[in-house]
Design a protein around this motif. Structure first.
Motif, mmCIF file in Angstrom:
data_model
loop_
_atom_site.group_PDB
_atom_site.id
_atom_site.type_symbol
_atom_site.label_atom_id
_atom_site.label_comp_id
_atom_site.label_asym_id
_atom_site.label_seq_id
_atom_site.Cartn_x
_atom_site.Cartn_y
_atom_site.Cartn_z
ATOM 1 N N GLY A 1 -112.264 -18.923 83.477
ATOM 2 C CA GLY A 1 -113.384 -18.537 84.321
ATOM 3 C C GLY A 1 -114.045 -19.719 85.001
ATOM 4 O O GLY A 1 -114.774 -19.566 85.975
ATOM 5 N N TYR A 2 -113.766 -20.911 84.488
ATOM 6 C CA TYR A 2 -114.300 -22.135 85.073
ATOM 7 C C TYR A 2 -113.251 -22.878 85.901
ATOM 8 O O TYR A 2 -113.470 -24.020 86.302
ATOM 9 N N GLY A 3 -112.096 -22.228 86.135
ATOM 10 C CA GLY A 3 -111.123 -22.808 87.039
ATOM 11 C C GLY A 3 -109.929 -23.463 86.406
ATOM 12 O O GLY A 3 -109.069 -23.998 87.115
ATOM 13 N N TRP A 4 -109.832 -23.460 85.067
ATOM 14 C CA TRP A 4 -108.678 -24.064 84.410
ATOM 15 C C TRP A 4 -107.530 -23.060 84.405
ATOM 16 O O TRP A 4 -107.394 -22.237 83.515
ATOM 17 N N GLN A 5 -106.678 -23.166 85.421
ATOM 18 C CA GLN A 5 -105.651 -22.161 85.642
ATOM 19 C C GLN A 5 -104.597 -22.111 84.547
ATOM 20 O O GLN A 5 -103.985 -21.073 84.302
ATOM 21 N N THR A 6 -104.345 -23.197 83.873
ATOM 22 C CA THR A 6 -103.280 -23.228 82.869
ATOM 23 C C THR A 6 -103.800 -23.058 81.449
ATOM 24 O O THR A 6 -103.016 -23.114 80.497
ATOM 25 N N ALA A 7 -105.092 -22.855 81.294
ATOM 26 C CA ALA A 7 -105.654 -22.753 79.942
ATOM 27 C C ALA A 7 -105.141 -21.500 79.244
ATOM 28 O O ALA A 7 -105.246 -20.400 79.761
ATOM 29 N N SER A 8 -104.572 -21.682 78.068
ATOM 30 C CA SER A 8 -104.093 -20.553 77.275
ATOM 31 C C SER A 8 -104.084 -20.943 75.813
ATOM 32 O O SER A 8 -103.642 -22.043 75.455
ATOM 33 N N ALA A 9 -104.555 -20.049 74.955
ATOM 34 C CA ALA A 9 -104.598 -20.352 73.533
ATOM 35 C C ALA A 9 -103.219 -20.239 72.897
ATOM 36 O O ALA A 9 -102.922 -20.915 71.917
ATOM 37 N N GLY A 10 -102.333 -19.396 73.447
ATOM 38 C CA GLY A 10 -101.016 -19.202 72.863
ATOM 39 C C GLY A 10 -101.107 -18.448 71.553
ATOM 40 O O GLY A 10 -102.177 -18.014 71.134
ATOM 41 N N PRO A 11 -99.991 -18.255 70.859
ATOM 42 C CA PRO A 11 -100.002 -17.527 69.578
ATOM 43 C C PRO A 11 -100.660 -18.344 68.481
ATOM 44 O O PRO A 11 -100.650 -19.586 68.510
ATOM 45 N N PHE A 12 -101.210 -17.653 67.504
ATOM 46 C CA PHE A 12 -101.898 -18.317 66.398
ATOM 47 C C PHE A 12 -100.929 -18.539 65.244
ATOM 48 O O PHE A 12 -100.223 -17.617 64.826
ATOM 49 N N ASP A 13 -100.902 -19.765 64.729
ATOM 50 C CA ASP A 13 -100.024 -20.141 63.626
ATOM 51 C C ASP A 13 -100.823 -20.121 62.324
ATOM 52 O O ASP A 13 -101.458 -21.101 61.940
ATOM 53 N N TRP A 14 -100.802 -18.974 61.627
ATOM 54 C CA TRP A 14 -101.578 -18.821 60.401
ATOM 55 C C TRP A 14 -101.120 -19.790 59.310
ATOM 56 O O TRP A 14 -101.945 -20.367 58.593
ATOM 57 N N VAL A 15 -99.825 -19.989 59.185
ATOM 58 C CA VAL A 15 -99.306 -20.857 58.126
ATOM 59 C C VAL A 15 -99.803 -22.290 58.308
ATOM 60 O O VAL A 15 -100.247 -22.940 57.359
ATOM 61 N N MET A 16 -99.751 -22.791 59.534
ATOM 62 C CA MET A 16 -100.244 -24.146 59.800
ATOM 63 C C MET A 16 -101.736 -24.250 59.494
ATOM 64 O O MET A 16 -102.194 -25.197 58.852
ATOM 65 N N PHE A 17 -102.481 -23.247 59.955
ATOM 66 C CA PHE A 17 -103.925 -23.268 59.712
ATOM 67 C C PHE A 17 -104.223 -23.243 58.220
ATOM 68 O O PHE A 17 -105.083 -23.987 57.738
ATOM 69 N N ARG A 18 -103.518 -22.398 57.474
ATOM 70 C CA ARG A 18 -103.802 -22.283 56.045
ATOM 71 C C ARG A 18 -103.495 -23.564 55.300
ATOM 72 O O ARG A 18 -104.220 -23.946 54.377
ATOM 73 N N HIS A 19 -102.445 -24.256 55.688
ATOM 74 C CA HIS A 19 -102.127 -25.534 55.049
ATOM 75 C C HIS A 19 -103.239 -26.556 55.296
ATOM 76 O O HIS A 19 -103.635 -27.298 54.389
ATOM 77 N N LYS A 20 -103.751 -26.592 56.519
ATOM 78 C CA LYS A 20 -104.863 -27.500 56.822
ATOM 79 C C LYS A 20 -106.122 -27.081 56.076
ATOM 80 O O LYS A 20 -106.887 -27.927 55.587
ATOM 81 N N LEU A 21 -106.342 -25.776 55.981
ATOM 82 C CA LEU A 21 -107.505 -25.274 55.257
ATOM 83 C C LEU A 21 -107.423 -25.656 53.785
ATOM 84 O O LEU A 21 -108.409 -26.120 53.194
ATOM 85 N N ASP A 22 -106.270 -25.475 53.179
ATOM 86 C CA ASP A 22 -106.102 -25.837 51.765
ATOM 87 C C ASP A 22 -106.391 -27.313 51.542
ATOM 88 O O ASP A 22 -107.027 -27.698 50.558
ATOM 89 N N ALA A 23 -105.912 -28.145 52.465
ATOM 90 C CA ALA A 23 -106.132 -29.584 52.334
ATOM 91 C C ALA A 23 -107.614 -29.928 52.427
ATOM 92 O O ALA A 23 -108.121 -30.782 51.687
ATOM 93 N N GLU A 24 -108.317 -29.251 53.318
ATOM 94 C CA GLU A 24 -109.754 -29.522 53.469
ATOM 95 C C GLU A 24 -110.534 -29.077 52.244
ATOM 96 O O GLU A 24 -111.443 -29.774 51.775
#
Length: 466
Positions: free
Chosen positions: A69-92
């Motif tokens: 909405g602010y003009g960033w034409q290529t901005a995209s979140a893409g698919p969410f990687d739950w496994v990667m996130f959970r590993h980082k969460l466990d470490a934190e």
């Protein structure tokens, strides 16, 4: 009598750890602490911290849309990687657990990594059978989620389980309408799960200001949560590796997961408290006085196990006050009457302190100041989301008795408002503050005319209650 410890703490959550550390490091008490699970308790391991990190993760897709909405034409979140996130969460969480443990060790607290129960007024018994004596015993074992008592409830998850999932469910039912249910519904929806929220009431967040409740309820719908008000499951059945939900009207649906967020109960079962004369409430909570002392003089309790105000900062303050009072000869009580809180929904949070509008009307004449608007940041990006801020002002004393915010970063704003309301600020004090522009928070100091009057005849008006 010679005791093994001056203080023995059962429970390694926020309240127990704070009490143990202050008693040992500042007042040189001999302190022991038993924790059967991970150090840090509900907040660090199974609550506030991992949940807030999940909130941040769930916002990425919406932030990408805002960027476009602010003009960033290529901005995209893409698919969410739950496994990667959970590993980082466990470490934190492991890092934070180490910090909590390290703080206790540095203070000289003896840590017992096992379950403990009370044997008598001055003795605790560890799971390995060892008995230790203490002049004072502090119970800080917190609470746990409870299931709703329906057939097949064992097939459902509780909030603790969400941090341990191997994969993100494709379709999930969240049962409940409190802050935990609402937060996890928005998190799961934001992470890409098709989310249904079932609640027996007509609006979520029972006990909050009614106007806030309406905004929160509508936002759940706007972010894509399938909201089922006035409805709750009758029973659950296994359907292969999925769960079938049967509703009271006889219809049924299949979900990858069902999560119950239907309340919490204190962890007092099996602690031996009633056997030594500690009074318990109807919900199993430990009954304490204003000094966190139980009916047994040598036994104290802080945090969620007392079911007073079940928030981490309150438990920390209670634990610190206990240590100051008992070991520091500096008597301190905790005022549970004015505590700020926030519900981390998205995109707008709910934050509140003081009286709700409904409570204010019961107290007497009040002026209600309300600002409702579309915030500049989201408006420019094309969002129709509305923010709301409300001040409740005692018509006689002119003191601000309540503040309610629905908007981005509402939790950050309410923290600062809590200081002024706690000091007894009047509406004139708010008016005297020069606004910081352009900000959302400036609305708190620019509302000049009351939106309505409540609580009976206004001292200077003829308007009745609204």
């Amino acid at each position: 009598m010679n005791f093994d410890y001056d203080l023995f703490v059962i429970g390694g959550g926020s309240g127990g750890v704070r009490a143990a550390r202050i008693a040992a490091s500042e007042y040189h008490a001999r302190v022991g602490l038993a924790e059967e699970s991970r150090m840090g308790g509900t907040c660090v391991i199974r609550g506030c911290v991992p949940k807030k990190l999940m909130v941040f993760a769930s916002q990425a897709k919406a932030m990408a849309a805002e960027a476009r909405g602010y003009g960033w034409q290529t901005a995209s979140a893409g698919p969410f990687d739950w496994v990667m996130f959970r590993h980082k969460l466990d470490a934190e969480l492991t890092r934070l657990e180490g910090a909590y443990t390290g703080g206790l060790v540095a203070a000289g607290v003896a840590i017992h990594k096992q379950r403990a129960r009370v044997h008598d007024a001055h003795t605790v018994e560890l799971a390995d059978g060892q008995r230790l004596t203490a002049k004072h015993i502090l119970i800080a074992v917190g609470g746990h989620p409870q299931r709703p008592g329906i057939e097949g409830e064992e097939l459902g998850l509780i909030s603790d389980d969400l941090f341990l999932m191997e994969k993100l469910p494709g379709r999930v039912l969240v049962v409940g309408g409190g802050f935990i249910a609402c937060e996890f519904a928005t998190i799961l929806q934001g992470l890409g799960a098709e989310t249904v929220l079932s609640y027996r009431g007509d609006a979520v967040l029972r006990g909050f200001d009614e106007e806030l409740r309406r905004h929160a309820t509508e936002q759940l719908r706007l972010v894509g949560v399938d909201l089922r008000l006035g409805s709750t499951p009758e029973r659950l059945e296994r359907d292969g590796d999925r769960t079938r939900v049967i509703w009271p009207d006889g219809t049924d649906e299949v979900y990858d997961a069902v999560m119950f967020a239907t309340g919490r109960v204190p962890n007092t079962k099996g602690l031996g408290l009633a056997e030594i004369g500690v009074k318990l409430g109807d919900n199993g909570q430990i009954v304490v006085d204003e000094w966190s002392q139980t009916s047994v003089p040598s036994v104290f309790a802080v945090g969620d196990v007392t079911d007073r105000v079940n928030l981490t900062p309150v438990a920390i303050r209670e634990g610190h006050s206990f240590a100051d009072t008992v070991f520091g000869a500096k008597p301190r009580k905790v005022d549970h009457g004015l505590v700020g809180s926030a519900v981390y929904l998205r995109p707008h949070e709910v934050a509140t302190i003081g009286l709700t509008e409904e409570e204010a009307a019961q107290k007497g004449p009040h002026e209600v100041f309300v600002a409702s608007f579309r915030a500049m940041r989201s408006l420019f990006a094309g969002s129709d989301a509305r923010s709301m801020m409300k001040l409740l002002v005692d018509a006689q004393t002119r003191k601000v008795t309540g503040c309610h915010i629905f908007g981005p970063e509402a939790g950050e704003m309410i923290q600062l408002v809590a200081i002024s309301i706690g000091m007894g600020a009047t509406k004139a004090d708010f008016d005297a503050a020069i606004a910081v522009h352009p900000t959302l928070a400036e609305e708190l100091v620019t509302m000049r005319r009351p939106t309505r009057y409540i609580g009976g005849a206004h001292p200077d008006k003829t308007v009745g209650s609204a």
